[in-house]
Design an enzyme around this catalytic site. Structure first.
Site, mmCIF file in Angstrom:
data_model
loop_
_atom_site.group_PDB
_atom_site.id
_atom_site.type_symbol
_atom_site.label_atom_id
_atom_site.label_comp_id
_atom_site.label_asym_id
_atom_site.label_seq_id
_atom_site.Cartn_x
_atom_site.Cartn_y
_atom_site.Cartn_z
ATOM 1 N N GLU A 1 0.829 -1.225 0.000
ATOM 2 C CA GLU A 1 0.000 0.000 0.000
ATOM 3 C C GLU A 1 0.854 1.262 0.000
ATOM 4 O O GLU A 1 0.575 2.213 0.740
ATOM 5 C CB GLU A 1 -0.966 -0.022 1.195
ATOM 6 C CG GLU A 1 -1.888 -1.231 1.163
ATOM 7 C CD GLU A 1 -2.958 -1.223 2.256
ATOM 8 O OE1 GLU A 1 -2.955 -0.310 3.098
ATOM 9 O OE2 GLU A 1 -3.788 -2.150 2.263
ATOM 10 N N GLU B 1 -5.699 -10.651 -1.641
ATOM 11 C CA GLU B 1 -6.493 -10.492 -0.405
ATOM 12 C C GLU B 1 -7.990 -10.481 -0.722
ATOM 13 O O GLU B 1 -8.755 -9.671 -0.179
ATOM 14 C CB GLU B 1 -6.109 -9.177 0.316
ATOM 15 C CG GLU B 1 -4.622 -9.040 0.589
ATOM 16 C CD GLU B 1 -4.250 -7.820 1.423
ATOM 17 O OE1 GLU B 1 -5.156 -7.164 1.983
ATOM 18 O OE2 GLU B 1 -3.054 -7.525 1.506
ATOM 19 N N ASP C 1 -11.747 -10.591 -0.855
ATOM 20 C CA ASP C 1 -13.009 -10.815 -0.148
ATOM 21 C C ASP C 1 -14.054 -9.904 -0.776
ATOM 22 O O ASP C 1 -13.718 -8.890 -1.397
ATOM 23 C CB ASP C 1 -12.914 -10.648 1.386
ATOM 24 C CG ASP C 1 -12.321 -9.343 1.867
ATOM 25 O OD1 ASP C 1 -12.328 -8.347 1.117
ATOM 26 O OD2 ASP C 1 -11.848 -9.297 3.030
ATOM 27 N N ASN D 1 2.251 -4.647 -3.462
ATOM 28 C CA ASN D 1 0.865 -5.041 -3.191
ATOM 29 C C ASN D 1 0.048 -3.812 -2.808
ATOM 30 O O ASN D 1 0.493 -2.984 -2.007
ATOM 31 C CB ASN D 1 0.872 -6.034 -2.009
ATOM 32 C CG ASN D 1 -0.466 -6.659 -1.715
ATOM 33 O OD1 ASN D 1 -1.081 -7.259 -2.609
ATOM 34 N ND2 ASN D 1 -0.925 -6.552 -0.476
ATOM 35 N N HIS E 1 -10.243 -6.230 -2.185
ATOM 36 C CA HIS E 1 -11.290 -6.158 -1.159
ATOM 37 C C HIS E 1 -12.488 -5.451 -1.798
ATOM 38 O O HIS E 1 -12.545 -4.220 -1.848
ATOM 39 C CB HIS E 1 -10.801 -5.366 0.060
ATOM 40 C CG HIS E 1 -9.656 -6.018 0.772
ATOM 41 N ND1 HIS E 1 -9.804 -7.188 1.484
ATOM 42 C CD2 HIS E 1 -8.354 -5.674 0.879
ATOM 43 C CE1 HIS E 1 -8.636 -7.536 2.002
ATOM 44 N NE2 HIS E 1 -7.739 -6.634 1.649
HETATM 45 C C1 XIL Z 1 -5.645 -6.407 8.158
HETATM 46 C C2 XIL Z 1 -5.952 -7.653 8.979
HETATM 47 O O1 XIL Z 1 -6.874 -8.450 8.274
HETATM 48 C C3 XIL Z 1 -6.498 -7.273 10.330
HETATM 49 O O2 XIL Z 1 -6.623 -8.413 11.163
HETATM 50 C C4 XIL Z 1 -5.599 -6.253 11.004
HETATM 51 O O3 XIL Z 1 -6.182 -5.822 12.210
HETATM 52 C C5 XIL Z 1 -5.345 -5.071 10.085
HETATM 53 O O4 XIL Z 1 -4.813 -5.518 8.852
HETATM 54 N N1 XIL Z 1 -4.689 -4.610 3.455
HETATM 55 C C6 XIL Z 1 -3.603 -5.364 3.861
HETATM 56 C C7 XIL Z 1 -3.721 -6.240 5.039
HETATM 57 O O5 XIL Z 1 -2.574 -5.386 3.160
HETATM 58 O O6 XIL Z 1 -2.503 -6.352 5.747
HETATM 59 C C8 XIL Z 1 -4.816 -5.802 5.975
HETATM 60 O O7 XIL Z 1 -4.972 -6.809 6.966
HETATM 61 C C9 XIL Z 1 -6.104 -5.588 5.215
HETATM 62 C C10 XIL Z 1 -5.927 -4.513 4.171
#
Ligand code: XIL
Length: 360
Positions: free
Chosen positions: A175, A280, A282, A216, A252
């Site tokens: 990020e 990631e 979802d 990422n 996401h």
């Molecule tokens: C999130 C986790 O899922 C949580 O459990 C934690 O509290 C915060 O981080 N982008 C990312 C991940 O790259 O590392 C994040 O994960 C979600 C968003």
């Protein structure tokens, strides 16, 4: 396909036959994409389909892995049965793995890696540099630029070397672009300047000559202003000889919100010679969920997984969890949830069948 990828797939397919997955005897008939997205009868694990296509299907895991009693047994056995890849949702982040300047705490992540190895799973390392979840000893300290560079090199070197040969790929920088497409303000940029990105990749490469090295990020999945910036960012890194293997699209999404340009965007990054991973995934919906929403979610999952596996550059889809019992969504996005493939009692949702079909 590389020889290594092919051999790994054969090994995994073999494991599926003798191990917890026990499904290799089931016949798998390719299906056309026009078939309905739901099938209640197919119990074939996702990893069985994935192995036959030489792709990796994974999940991030954290607390569920350590649930006590039968809950933990169900969590871990579902994970092992369904997936051939694993990401540490939090255990490899700076604050967990490097809690004091001279203290690395590898045990929690080590147990995830050991679980992955004993179940024939590949591991994605997440993440070396991130603006969130940094240990307070780091962020509260006063450091010169040279000290901050030395701290970056120490962290990346120690973590990557510890898992050398065991973590297949790293999210080296996470990020790092803001919504405006410029490098995001945060500890590493503010103390070191833009050169920290290149330093991170070169240091990771020195510590592990073969691991995949990724940038990422989120909101770069479709073609938009931020992904245009990401494209220019990685092209510049490549032009300067920075060792970057690929780009992770976090993915996401909200139900109904999968960008229609996802495939085209994968294609343009692939044309640079980079790999693209869905890292990631979802797809959240507003609670309480309805049957219609779950059907749309299933179709959305199918679209994302199909977009990945239909590109030669995309061999990995990692979900950000697999059971609605354990997901970051409800605590992060108030009123949203039910984002994953299994419900909170580990029953497959319509999305599970549609991911099976996408992987066939
Ligand atoms: C999130 C986790 O899922 C949580 O459990 C934690 O509290 C915060 O981080 N982008 C990312 C991940 O790259 O590392 C994040 O994960 C979600 C968003």
């Amino acid at each position: 396909m590389t020889l290594r990828r092919g051999l790994r797939a054969v090994a995994l397919a073999g494991l599926v036959g003798v191990g917890a997955c026990g499904s290799s005897s089931e016949s798998i008939t390719p299906t056309s994409p026009t078939q309905p997205s739901q099938s209640t009868s197919d119990t074939t694990p996702l990893r069985a389909y994935a192995a036959r296509r030489n792709v990796f299907v994974g999940s991030a895991i954290d607390r569920g892995f350590r649930y006590p009693g039968s809950d933990g047994v169900t969590f871990r056995s579902t994970m092992a049965r369904q997936f051939n890849m694993l990401t540490a949702e939090n255990d490899m982040k700076h604050d967990r793995i490097h809690p004091a300047r001279d203290t690395y705490r590898f045990d929690p992540a080590d147990s995830l890696v050991a679980f992955a190895e004993s179940n024939g799973m590949r591991v994605r390392g997440h993440t070396l540099l991130f603006h969130n979840q940094l240990a307070s000893w780091l962020t509260s300290g006063t450091w010169t630029k040279d000290e901050a560079k030395a701290l970056l090199v120490d962290h990346v070197t120690k973590v990557v070397a510890h898992y050398r040969g065991r973590v297949a790929e790293w999210d080296v920088v996470n990020e790092v672009l803001g919504d405006n497409g410029a490098l995001r303000s945060g500890f590493w940029l503010d103390r070191i300047g833009p050169e920290y990105v290149e330093l991170a990749f070169r240091t990771a490469r020195a510590a592990d000559p073969t691991a995949g090295l990724y940038y990422n990020d989120y909101n770069i999945e479709g073609i938009n202003a931020k992904s245009d910036s990401a494209y220019a960012f990685v092209r510049d890194l490549m032009a300067r000889g920075v060792p970057i293997t690929g780009v992770g699209f976090e993915s996401h999404f909200q139900v109904g919100g999968v960008p229609s340009s996802l495939s085209a965007n994968i294609t343009r990054f692939a044309a640079l010679g980079l790999k693209v991973h869905i890292t990631e995934l979802d797809i959240r919906l507003q609670l309480p969920s309805t049957a219609a929403q779950l059907q749309t979610q299933a179709q959305n999952y199918r679209d994302v997984v199909s977009a990945c596996v239909s590109s030669p550059a995309c061999d990995t889809v990692v979900f950000w969890g697999f059971t609605d019992r354990e997901s970051w969504i409800p605590s992060t996005f108030a009123g949203w949830g039910d984002a994953l493939l299994f419900d909170s009692i580990y029953q497959p949702k319509p999305a599970f069948a549609s991911v099976q079909i996408s992987l066939k």
